[in-house]
Design an enzyme around this catalytic site. Structure first.
Site, PDB file in Angstrom:
ATOM      1  N   ARG A 251      46.608  59.062  73.770  1.00 17.25           N
ATOM      2  CA  ARG A 251      45.182  59.379  73.598  1.00 17.25           C
ATOM      3  C   ARG A 251      44.952  60.855  73.914  1.00 17.25           C
ATOM      4  O   ARG A 251      44.132  61.516  73.303  1.00 17.25           O
ATOM      5  CB  ARG A 251      44.298  58.478  74.479  1.00 17.25           C
ATOM      6  CG  ARG A 251      42.857  58.946  74.507  1.00 17.25           C
ATOM      7  CD  ARG A 251      41.838  57.910  74.982  1.00 17.25           C
ATOM      8  NE  ARG A 251      42.294  57.030  76.033  1.00 17.25           N
ATOM      9  CZ  ARG A 251      42.418  57.382  77.335  1.00 17.25           C
ATOM     10  NH1 ARG A 251      42.118  58.595  77.736  1.00 17.25           N
ATOM     11  NH2 ARG A 251      42.845  56.505  78.218  1.00 17.25           N
TER      12      ARG A 251
ATOM     13  N   TYR B 141      24.235  64.399  55.810  1.00 20.91           N
ATOM     14  CA  TYR B 141      24.789  63.066  55.539  1.00 20.91           C
ATOM     15  C   TYR B 141      23.973  62.008  56.310  1.00 20.91           C
ATOM     16  O   TYR B 141      23.630  62.218  57.483  1.00 20.91           O
ATOM     17  CB  TYR B 141      26.263  63.058  55.964  1.00 20.91           C
ATOM     18  CG  TYR B 141      26.876  61.677  56.025  1.00 20.91           C
ATOM     19  CD1 TYR B 141      26.847  60.830  54.915  1.00 20.91           C
ATOM     20  CD2 TYR B 141      27.477  61.216  57.187  1.00 20.91           C
ATOM     21  CE1 TYR B 141      27.404  59.573  54.977  1.00 20.91           C
ATOM     22  CE2 TYR B 141      28.041  59.954  57.258  1.00 20.91           C
ATOM     23  CZ  TYR B 141      27.992  59.130  56.147  1.00 20.91           C
ATOM     24  OH  TYR B 141      28.534  57.874  56.211  1.00 20.91           O
TER      25      TYR B 141
ATOM     26  N   ASP C 294      28.752  71.674  59.579  1.00 15.57           N
ATOM     27  CA  ASP C 294      29.554  70.629  58.952  1.00 15.57           C
ATOM     28  C   ASP C 294      30.026  71.188  57.611  1.00 15.57           C
ATOM     29  O   ASP C 294      29.222  71.373  56.686  1.00 15.57           O
ATOM     30  CB  ASP C 294      28.711  69.353  58.774  1.00 15.57           C
ATOM     31  CG  ASP C 294      29.530  68.205  58.201  1.00 15.57           C
ATOM     32  OD1 ASP C 294      30.487  68.472  57.454  1.00 15.57           O
ATOM     33  OD2 ASP C 294      29.193  67.044  58.475  1.00 15.57           O
TER      34      ASP C 294
ATOM     35  N   LYS D  34      37.571  63.446  53.518  1.00 16.05           N
ATOM     36  CA  LYS D  34      37.152  63.951  52.198  1.00 16.05           C
ATOM     37  C   LYS D  34      38.200  64.906  51.626  1.00 16.05           C
ATOM     38  O   LYS D  34      39.335  64.528  51.453  1.00 16.05           O
ATOM     39  CB  LYS D  34      35.772  64.582  52.329  1.00 16.05           C
ATOM     40  CG  LYS D  34      34.787  63.788  53.192  1.00 16.05           C
ATOM     41  CD  LYS D  34      34.546  62.386  52.692  1.00 16.05           C
ATOM     42  CE  LYS D  34      33.549  61.681  53.602  1.00 16.05           C
ATOM     43  NZ  LYS D  34      33.649  60.247  53.600  1.00 16.05           N
TER      44      LYS D  34
END
Ligand code: P1T
Length: 388
Positions: A46, A98, A170, A195
């Site tokens: 992690r 978004y 973003d 994306k």
């Protein structure tokens, strides 16, 4: 090094153990320690994983940043940025972001005493007017999802800096190939690597890049403390996709420009949004802050929902699906899909009407894409004529 070289090599060396050219998928949750507190830089996956580390270094390099952090999704990256805030802080957000970002801010983080004001980020004066003494962050998407509006990163970041406000951009729609917000003054860049960066619609991921030591330390701490990290296989897939970003991005943009031009010539199309069209009101800003216009094209059909639904049902290559940025062409109906969580009145006011469709233009042969659209538009034309 230039972009396409960095995409293939940054953060990646032949594996020291075997010489493997491709970064191995270190599919392990933990690492042996030589003695208490003595190890090779990895303890628990992690916190750090070599495959993730290679991806993080490569992403940082492509955004011209010092530090990269990888996440399990774009939303995990976005929500990690909220750890730069505390209760009582105020955030100015571009209104045309978004839908999932809107939902996180307006319906999740607002419960923790952080205030969000959604504004038109095209207008510097509107941003200026909304700055309060407790404003700590300016969050912009440019180009926006789904209306392809632009925010002037340089002007907004400068204004924010004068008020000690952190600017986050973003950069998912442009990808680092077409735009580098840190070079224009932004403090933090966020990506949904699902994306263009991943590029093949086979993995979900997110990323943050920054040059700021304090911001990085805070985000690194929370990346580990909160734990929204990607697994090694997902990191490998993103890293593998990234290697061809420059080739793909150019092909997406070339096809998108042709599709946008095609749409402008359709009588059933009311409006086309694509920053590469001279008809785009911010075309000059696009030329100034981007190196290309990307693969996303949105447009409004005459005939509202029914027309939109008919068009989606009559394409064969363009597929109705969420997401974007993969090699294949997709259609999205933002008002019912990506922006379904935005209240209807806000949605309509912002231009996300029922006749709006968004294309993620893929890298198939342009002749096939235009033929697919020509057929679908002729079916739509017949259907609308019959109705009249
Ligand atoms: O889906 P995820 O990887 O969590 O990324 C969220 C996200 C963040 N920022 C932008 C600009 C985005 O477009 C997205 C995700 N968008 C879609 C799924 C979509 O179809 O628009």
């Amino acid at each position: 090094m230039k972009f396409s070289t960095k995409a293939i090599h940054a953060g990646q060396e032949p594996d020291p153990a075997t010489g493997a050219i491709m970064t191995p998928i270190y599919q392990t949750s933990t690492f042996a320690q030589e003695s208490i507190g003595v190890h090779k830089g990895f303890e628990y996956a992690r916190t750090h994983n070599p495959t993730r580390q290679a991806l993080e270094k490569c992403l940082a390099s492509l955004e011209n940043g010092k530090y990269g952090l990888a996440f399990a999704s774009g939303m995990a990256a976005t929500s990690c940025c909220a750890n730069l805030l505390k209760a009582g802080d105020h955030v100015i957000v571009g209104e045309d972001v978004y839908g999932g970002t809107y939902r996180l801010f307006a319906k999740v983080l607002n419960k923790y005493g952080i205030e969000f004001t959604f504004i038109d980020s095209r207008d510097l004066n509107v941003v200026k007017k909304n700055i309060r003494p407790n404003t700590k962050m300016l969050w912009i998407e440019t180009p926006t999802n789904p209306l392809l509006r632009l925010a002037d990163i340089k002007a907004l970041s400068l204004e924010a800096k004068n008020h000690k406000i952190i600017t986050v951009v973003d950069n998912t729609f442009a990808s680092p190939y077409f735009q580098n917000p840190l070079d224009l003054g932004a403090d933090v860049v966020v990506h949904s690597t699902t994306k263009y960066i991943g590029g093949h619609s086979d993995v979900v991921g997110g990323a943050i890049v920054t040059n700021d030591d304090v911001i990085y330390e805070t985000l690194l701490f929370h990346q580990n403390a909160v734990g929204g990290v990607p697994g090694p296989m997902d990191c490998f897939l993103v890293l593998r996709g990234l290697k061809t970003l420059s080739l793909r991005a150019n092909a997406h943009a070339k096809n998108a420009q042709e599709v946008a031009r095609f749409l402008e010539n359709q009588k059933l199309v009311e409006k086309v949004y694509y920053p590469g069209l001279t008809s785009h009101p911010q075309h000059d800003l696009a030329k100034a802050q981007m190196r290309g216009f990307g693969g996303m094209v949105s447009f409004v059909l005459k005939g509202g929902f029914e027309a939109a639904n008919t068009l989606c049902q009559n394409t064969k290559i363009f597929t109705l699906a969420e997401s974007l940025g993969g090699i294949e062409s997709l259609i999205c109906h933002p008002s019912s899909m990506t922006h379904g969580s935005v209240p209807e009145s806000d949605r309509i006011e912002r231009g996300i009407v029922d006749g709006l469709l968004r294309f993620s233009v893929g890298i198939e042969d342009i002749d096939d894409l235009l033929e697919d659209l020509t057929t679908a538009f002729s079916v739509l034309d017949k259907k609308l004529k019959i109705k009249v």
